[in-house]
Motif scaffolding. Structure first.
Motif, PDB file in Angstrom:
ATOM      1  N   ILE A   1     -24.080  12.869  -9.524  1.00  0.00           N
ATOM      2  CA  ILE A   1     -23.429  11.981 -10.500  1.00  0.00           C
ATOM      3  C   ILE A   1     -21.919  11.944 -10.290  1.00  0.00           C
ATOM      4  O   ILE A   1     -21.308  10.879 -10.323  1.00  0.00           O
ATOM      5  CB  ILE A   1     -23.804  12.361 -11.947  1.00  0.00           C
ATOM      6  N   GLN A   2     -21.310  13.093 -10.022  1.00  0.00           N
ATOM      7  CA  GLN A   2     -19.859  13.117  -9.792  1.00  0.00           C
ATOM      8  C   GLN A   2     -19.491  12.315  -8.543  1.00  0.00           C
ATOM      9  O   GLN A   2     -18.498  11.585  -8.541  1.00  0.00           O
ATOM     10  CB  GLN A   2     -19.341  14.560  -9.652  1.00  0.00           C
ATOM     11  N   VAL A   3     -20.277  12.453  -7.490  1.00  0.00           N
ATOM     12  CA  VAL A   3     -20.002  11.709  -6.253  1.00  0.00           C
ATOM     13  C   VAL A   3     -20.182  10.206  -6.487  1.00  0.00           C
ATOM     14  O   VAL A   3     -19.348   9.406  -6.056  1.00  0.00           O
ATOM     15  CB  VAL A   3     -20.895  12.214  -5.096  1.00  0.00           C
ATOM     16  N   LEU A   4     -21.235   9.838  -7.182  1.00  0.00           N
ATOM     17  CA  LEU A   4     -21.442   8.411  -7.498  1.00  0.00           C
ATOM     18  C   LEU A   4     -20.291   7.867  -8.333  1.00  0.00           C
ATOM     19  O   LEU A   4     -19.767   6.785  -8.056  1.00  0.00           O
ATOM     20  CB  LEU A   4     -22.762   8.216  -8.248  1.00  0.00           C
ATOM     21  N   HIS A   5     -19.901   8.621  -9.336  1.00  0.00           N
ATOM     22  CA  HIS A   5     -18.824   8.161 -10.221  1.00  0.00           C
ATOM     23  C   HIS A   5     -17.513   7.993  -9.457  1.00  0.00           C
ATOM     24  O   HIS A   5     -16.842   6.957  -9.565  1.00  0.00           O
ATOM     25  CB  HIS A   5     -18.655   9.144 -11.379  1.00  0.00           C
TER      26      HIS A   5
ATOM     27  N   LYS B   1     -34.319   8.745  -5.794  1.00  0.00           N
ATOM     28  CA  LYS B   1     -33.681   9.474  -6.903  1.00  0.00           C
ATOM     29  C   LYS B   1     -32.250   8.964  -7.125  1.00  0.00           C
ATOM     30  O   LYS B   1     -31.818   8.802  -8.269  1.00  0.00           O
ATOM     31  CB  LYS B   1     -33.669  10.976  -6.635  1.00  0.00           C
ATOM     32  N   VAL B   2     -31.522   8.723  -6.054  1.00  0.00           N
ATOM     33  CA  VAL B   2     -30.165   8.182  -6.172  1.00  0.00           C
ATOM     34  C   VAL B   2     -30.218   6.843  -6.905  1.00  0.00           C
ATOM     35  O   VAL B   2     -29.472   6.615  -7.862  1.00  0.00           O
ATOM     36  CB  VAL B   2     -29.509   8.006  -4.779  1.00  0.00           C
ATOM     37  N   TYR B   3     -31.119   5.981  -6.475  1.00  0.00           N
ATOM     38  CA  TYR B   3     -31.264   4.668  -7.109  1.00  0.00           C
ATOM     39  C   TYR B   3     -31.692   4.831  -8.568  1.00  0.00           C
ATOM     40  O   TYR B   3     -31.199   4.119  -9.452  1.00  0.00           O
ATOM     41  CB  TYR B   3     -32.276   3.820  -6.332  1.00  0.00           C
ATOM     42  N   GLY B   4     -32.569   5.765  -8.846  1.00  0.00           N
ATOM     43  CA  GLY B   4     -33.002   6.021 -10.219  1.00  0.00           C
ATOM     44  C   GLY B   4     -31.847   6.419 -11.119  1.00  0.00           C
ATOM     45  O   GLY B   4     -31.743   5.949 -12.259  1.00  0.00           O
ATOM     46  N   VAL B   5     -30.962   7.261 -10.630  1.00  0.00           N
ATOM     47  CA  VAL B   5     -29.797   7.685 -11.411  1.00  0.00           C
ATOM     48  C   VAL B   5     -28.863   6.500 -11.651  1.00  0.00           C
ATOM     49  O   VAL B   5     -28.398   6.264 -12.766  1.00  0.00           O
ATOM     50  CB  VAL B   5     -29.049   8.840 -10.695  1.00  0.00           C
ATOM     51  N   VAL B   6     -28.611   5.715 -10.605  1.00  0.00           N
ATOM     52  CA  VAL B   6     -27.689   4.585 -10.709  1.00  0.00           C
ATOM     53  C   VAL B   6     -28.213   3.530 -11.694  1.00  0.00           C
ATOM     54  O   VAL B   6     -27.446   2.952 -12.457  1.00  0.00           O
ATOM     55  CB  VAL B   6     -27.432   3.969  -9.312  1.00  0.00           C
ATOM     56  N   THR B   7     -29.513   3.314 -11.692  1.00  0.00           N
ATOM     57  CA  THR B   7     -30.059   2.294 -12.589  1.00  0.00           C
ATOM     58  C   THR B   7     -30.292   2.819 -14.002  1.00  0.00           C
ATOM     59  O   THR B   7     -30.377   2.039 -14.943  1.00  0.00           O
ATOM     60  CB  THR B   7     -31.376   1.696 -12.035  1.00  0.00           C
TER      61      THR B   7
END
Length: 154
Positions: free
Chosen positions: A24-28, A55-61
């Motif tokens: 989450i920190q890296v995405l943010h 999982k990455v896509y799941g978190v982003v959506t």
């Protein structure tokens, strides 16, 4: 991955660590740098953090603050919370959409404006209210006042 390099992502990974717990920190941080999260970047993050792309896509959506596409130059958040709705927020929303030729949550064809519906801006005493670009808040609006404000950003 085809030799693509994403320095903004690499910087966030160095900052937060190359492990799944940092996702989450890296995405943010990456979104802060790029403005949104393109598919190629999600695949790169998936590979670097060893997290399945699903999982990455799941978190982003799941989290509504992540964006998968580039946003407009000016984002108009129109409050549809109870106070704003009761005091005419829907008329303000409709006036903005009609003027810009879009439906709620769409971007104008020139990419200049997006009109988003939000549930609360946290300024119920100013109802109905809009926020532009996440920083300029305007309240006690009528459709006419909202259109006057829009002209300032054109």
């Amino acid at each position: 991955m085809e030799n693509k390099n994403f320095p903004a992502v690499d910087m966030e990974i160095r900052k937060w660590g190359a492990n799944p717990e940092s996702l989450i920190q890296v995405l943010h941080g990456t979104q802060e740098a790029l403005g949104y999260l393109p598919k190629e970047v999600l695949a790169y993050i998936s590979e670097k953090l060893k997290v399945p792309l699903s999982k990455v896509y799941g978190v982003v959506t799941f989290y509504n603050f992540f964006k998968l596409s580039k946003d407009a130059e000016h984002v108009i958040m129109t409050c549809m919370g109870t106070a704003c709705y009761v005091k005419g927020g829907e008329a303000v929303l409709n006036a903005l959409c009609e003027k810009l030729g879009v439906k709620p949550n769409q971007i104008t064809s020139d990419g200049k404006f997006a009109v988003r519906i939000v549930r609360c801006l946290g300024c119920c005493g100013l109802a109905p209210a809009i926020a532009i670009d996440g920083k300029d808040i305007y309240g006690k609006l009528t459709p006419e006042k909202a259109l006057e404000i829009l002209e300032r950003y054109s």
